[in-house]
Structures are given as structure tokens and as C-alpha cells.
Design a protein around this motif. Structure first.
Motif, PDB file in Angstrom:
ATOM      1  N   LEU A  11      -5.554   8.494  40.435  1.00 47.90           N
ATOM      2  CA  LEU A  11      -5.713   9.286  39.227  1.00 47.90           C
ATOM      3  C   LEU A  11      -5.156   8.477  38.075  1.00 47.90           C
ATOM      4  O   LEU A  11      -3.984   8.081  38.097  1.00 47.90           O
ATOM      5  CB  LEU A  11      -4.962  10.617  39.364  1.00 47.90           C
ATOM      6  CG  LEU A  11      -4.933  11.512  38.136  1.00 47.90           C
ATOM      7  CD1 LEU A  11      -6.341  12.019  37.811  1.00 47.90           C
ATOM      8  CD2 LEU A  11      -3.992  12.682  38.357  1.00 47.90           C
ATOM      9  N   LYS A  12      -5.984   8.213  37.061  1.00 47.95           N
ATOM     10  CA  LYS A  12      -5.554   7.435  35.892  1.00 47.95           C
ATOM     11  C   LYS A  12      -5.467   8.348  34.691  1.00 47.95           C
ATOM     12  O   LYS A  12      -6.425   9.046  34.364  1.00 47.95           O
ATOM     13  CB  LYS A  12      -6.538   6.309  35.605  1.00 47.95           C
ATOM     14  CG  LYS A  12      -6.543   5.243  36.658  1.00 47.95           C
ATOM     15  CD  LYS A  12      -7.412   4.082  36.261  1.00 47.95           C
ATOM     16  CE  LYS A  12      -7.368   3.047  37.373  1.00 47.95           C
ATOM     17  NZ  LYS A  12      -7.734   1.735  36.906  1.00 47.95           N
ATOM     18  N   LEU A  13      -4.303   8.339  34.051  1.00 51.71           N
ATOM     19  CA  LEU A  13      -4.106   9.052  32.794  1.00 51.71           C
ATOM     20  C   LEU A  13      -4.162   8.007  31.686  1.00 51.71           C
ATOM     21  O   LEU A  13      -3.153   7.384  31.347  1.00 51.71           O
ATOM     22  CB  LEU A  13      -2.775   9.798  32.788  1.00 51.71           C
ATOM     23  CG  LEU A  13      -2.603  10.859  33.866  1.00 51.71           C
ATOM     24  CD1 LEU A  13      -1.231  11.504  33.779  1.00 51.71           C
ATOM     25  CD2 LEU A  13      -3.686  11.911  33.756  1.00 51.71           C
ATOM     26  N   THR A  19      -1.010   5.297  36.206  1.00 57.64           N
ATOM     27  CA  THR A  19      -1.907   5.370  37.359  1.00 57.64           C
ATOM     28  C   THR A  19      -1.132   5.932  38.535  1.00 57.64           C
ATOM     29  O   THR A  19      -0.039   5.459  38.857  1.00 57.64           O
ATOM     30  CB  THR A  19      -2.438   3.967  37.717  1.00 57.64           C
ATOM     31  OG1 THR A  19      -3.063   3.407  36.560  1.00 57.64           O
ATOM     32  CG2 THR A  19      -3.428   4.036  38.855  1.00 57.64           C
ATOM     33  N   TYR A  20      -1.696   6.950  39.167  1.00 58.38           N
ATOM     34  CA  TYR A  20      -1.072   7.587  40.320  1.00 58.38           C
ATOM     35  C   TYR A  20      -1.920   7.343  41.554  1.00 58.38           C
ATOM     36  O   TYR A  20      -3.137   7.513  41.514  1.00 58.38           O
ATOM     37  CB  TYR A  20      -0.931   9.100  40.094  1.00 58.38           C
ATOM     38  CG  TYR A  20       0.040   9.429  38.985  1.00 58.38           C
ATOM     39  CD1 TYR A  20       1.375   9.671  39.272  1.00 58.38           C
ATOM     40  CD2 TYR A  20      -0.369   9.459  37.659  1.00 58.38           C
ATOM     41  CE1 TYR A  20       2.275   9.956  38.265  1.00 58.38           C
ATOM     42  CE2 TYR A  20       0.531   9.744  36.648  1.00 58.38           C
ATOM     43  CZ  TYR A  20       1.846   9.994  36.953  1.00 58.38           C
ATOM     44  OH  TYR A  20       2.740  10.267  35.960  1.00 58.38           O
ATOM     45  N   GLU A  21      -1.275   6.919  42.632  1.00 59.59           N
ATOM     46  CA  GLU A  21      -1.950   6.742  43.919  1.00 59.59           C
ATOM     47  C   GLU A  21      -1.399   7.769  44.890  1.00 59.59           C
ATOM     48  O   GLU A  21      -0.196   8.034  44.905  1.00 59.59           O
ATOM     49  CB  GLU A  21      -1.711   5.341  44.471  1.00 59.59           C
ATOM     50  CG  GLU A  21      -2.471   4.274  43.731  1.00 59.59           C
ATOM     51  CD  GLU A  21      -2.351   2.912  44.405  1.00 59.59           C
ATOM     52  OE1 GLU A  21      -1.472   2.735  45.278  1.00 59.59           O
ATOM     53  OE2 GLU A  21      -3.121   2.030  44.041  1.00 59.59           O
ATOM     54  N   LEU A 111       5.271  13.400  36.334  1.00 59.47           N
ATOM     55  CA  LEU A 111       4.876  13.500  37.732  1.00 59.47           C
ATOM     56  C   LEU A 111       4.743  14.958  38.138  1.00 59.47           C
ATOM     57  O   LEU A 111       3.829  15.321  38.861  1.00 59.47           O
ATOM     58  CB  LEU A 111       5.881  12.782  38.632  1.00 59.47           C
ATOM     59  CG  LEU A 111       5.500  12.666  40.091  1.00 59.47           C
ATOM     60  CD1 LEU A 111       4.147  11.993  40.261  1.00 59.47           C
ATOM     61  CD2 LEU A 111       6.546  11.886  40.848  1.00 59.47           C
ATOM     62  N   PHE A 112       5.612  15.818  37.624  1.00 59.38           N
ATOM     63  CA  PHE A 112       5.487  17.245  37.916  1.00 59.38           C
ATOM     64  C   PHE A 112       4.174  17.784  37.369  1.00 59.38           C
ATOM     65  O   PHE A 112       3.504  18.576  38.011  1.00 59.38           O
ATOM     66  CB  PHE A 112       6.663  18.025  37.333  1.00 59.38           C
ATOM     67  CG  PHE A 112       6.517  19.510  37.510  1.00 59.38           C
ATOM     68  CD1 PHE A 112       6.640  20.072  38.768  1.00 59.38           C
ATOM     69  CD2 PHE A 112       6.220  20.322  36.447  1.00 59.38           C
ATOM     70  CE1 PHE A 112       6.487  21.435  38.950  1.00 59.38           C
ATOM     71  CE2 PHE A 112       6.070  21.680  36.614  1.00 59.38           C
ATOM     72  CZ  PHE A 112       6.204  22.232  37.869  1.00 59.38           C
ATOM     73  N   LEU A 113       3.782  17.343  36.184  1.00 58.84           N
ATOM     74  CA  LEU A 113       2.503  17.778  35.628  1.00 58.84           C
ATOM     75  C   LEU A 113       1.349  17.324  36.497  1.00 58.84           C
ATOM     76  O   LEU A 113       0.367  18.044  36.665  1.00 58.84           O
ATOM     77  CB  LEU A 113       2.342  17.258  34.199  1.00 58.84           C
ATOM     78  CG  LEU A 113       3.307  17.863  33.184  1.00 58.84           C
ATOM     79  CD1 LEU A 113       3.136  17.182  31.841  1.00 58.84           C
ATOM     80  CD2 LEU A 113       3.117  19.355  33.066  1.00 58.84           C
ATOM     81  N   ILE A 114       1.456  16.150  37.091  1.00 62.12           N
ATOM     82  CA  ILE A 114       0.419  15.663  38.011  1.00 62.12           C
ATOM     83  C   ILE A 114       0.370  16.564  39.238  1.00 62.12           C
ATOM     84  O   ILE A 114      -0.697  16.938  39.711  1.00 62.12           O
ATOM     85  CB  ILE A 114       0.689  14.209  38.426  1.00 62.12           C
ATOM     86  CG1 ILE A 114       0.622  13.298  37.203  1.00 62.12           C
ATOM     87  CG2 ILE A 114      -0.284  13.746  39.497  1.00 62.12           C
ATOM     88  CD1 ILE A 114      -0.687  13.331  36.464  1.00 62.12           C
ATOM     89  N   LEU A 115       1.530  16.946  39.779  1.00 67.29           N
ATOM     90  CA  LEU A 115       1.560  17.841  40.933  1.00 67.29           C
ATOM     91  C   LEU A 115       0.878  19.157  40.591  1.00 67.29           C
ATOM     92  O   LEU A 115       0.099  19.689  41.374  1.00 67.29           O
ATOM     93  CB  LEU A 115       3.003  18.114  41.368  1.00 67.29           C
ATOM     94  CG  LEU A 115       3.781  16.948  41.937  1.00 67.29           C
ATOM     95  CD1 LEU A 115       5.233  17.348  42.147  1.00 67.29           C
ATOM     96  CD2 LEU A 115       3.175  16.465  43.215  1.00 67.29           C
TER      97      LEU A 115
END
Length: 122
Positions: A11-13, A19-21, A111-115
């Protein structure tokens, strides 16, 4: 029956330059004794730029479907450079998550927002 998704998601913001893997939990399909579908297993989400890691465990019900909570998720957010646990995550992946702040760290809010995004997109 249990299905396993191989590989990693990314996921790329773009606006945040992050970038989150992540890997995926297993999909558990039960027919007997109580029919149902659930996510189970461990998931790791890592921000490549910040080094923050979320280690999550999706917990399903027992084989017989009695006791315990449905669709439970537990985990922690860690700063991988110092191995310090910053936050604990508890809740249900289909309803709500609670973030317990153990250490003040501004980047972990992202990271919490990604979760939250991953939970709400399912």
C-alpha cells in the motif's frame, strides 16, 4: 477448510511518501459443527520508510464455535530500530479497534490509520 494467500500486499500513500508491506491472514471456512467464515493467523505490516511494524494476530473461535469472542484481533506496534513496543492493538476486525498508547511516538499514528483503513476496506 483453510485458504492461504501467498505473497505480500503493498500500500503506497503517495501524499505521505510512505510504503506499507503486509502479508494476509488465512481465510477459515467452517461447515461443521457451526457454519462460518473467519480470518485467522498472524499478519505483519511494515512501513519501509519509518521502520514501524504492526504485529497482529487474528483469532477465530474454537472448533465448536463456543466461548471466546468472534473476529478478535490483538497485536502491537513496534519501532523496529529500537524494538520498543509503542502501542497495543485490541478489538474486533469487523467492528472496532482500541489503540493503547504505551509510548508517545508521532509516526505511529499513521500506522494506526493504515490499520483502520485495512479493516474498513474488507
Amino acid at each position: 477448510m483453510e485458504a492461504q494467500v501467498h505473497g505480500k500486499r503493498q500500500l503506497k500513500l503517495i501524499n505521505h511518501g510512505e510504503t506499507y508491506e503486509m502479508n494476509s491472514p488465512h481465510l477459515l471456512i467452517k461447515i461443521l459443527p457451526v457454519p462460518g467464515i473467519d480470518w485467522v493467523g498472524n499478519v505483519n505490516i511494515k512501513c519501509i520508510e519509518t521502520g514501524l511494524v504492526a504485529e497482529l494476530c487474528y483469532i477465530g473461535q474454537s472448533f465448536f464455535g463456543f466461548g471466546g469472542s468472534k473476529r478478535l484481533i490483538k497485536g502491537k506496534i513496534i519501532d523496529s530500530s529500537s524494538l520498543k513496543i509503542l502501542h497495543e492493538v485490541n478489538g474486533h476486525w469487523d467492528r472496532y479497534l482500541t489503540l493503547i498508547v504505551l509510548t508517545a511516538y508521532l509516526k505511529s499514528e499513521k500506522l494506526f490509520l493504515i490499520l483502520f483503513y485495512l479493516r474498513s476496506s474488507n
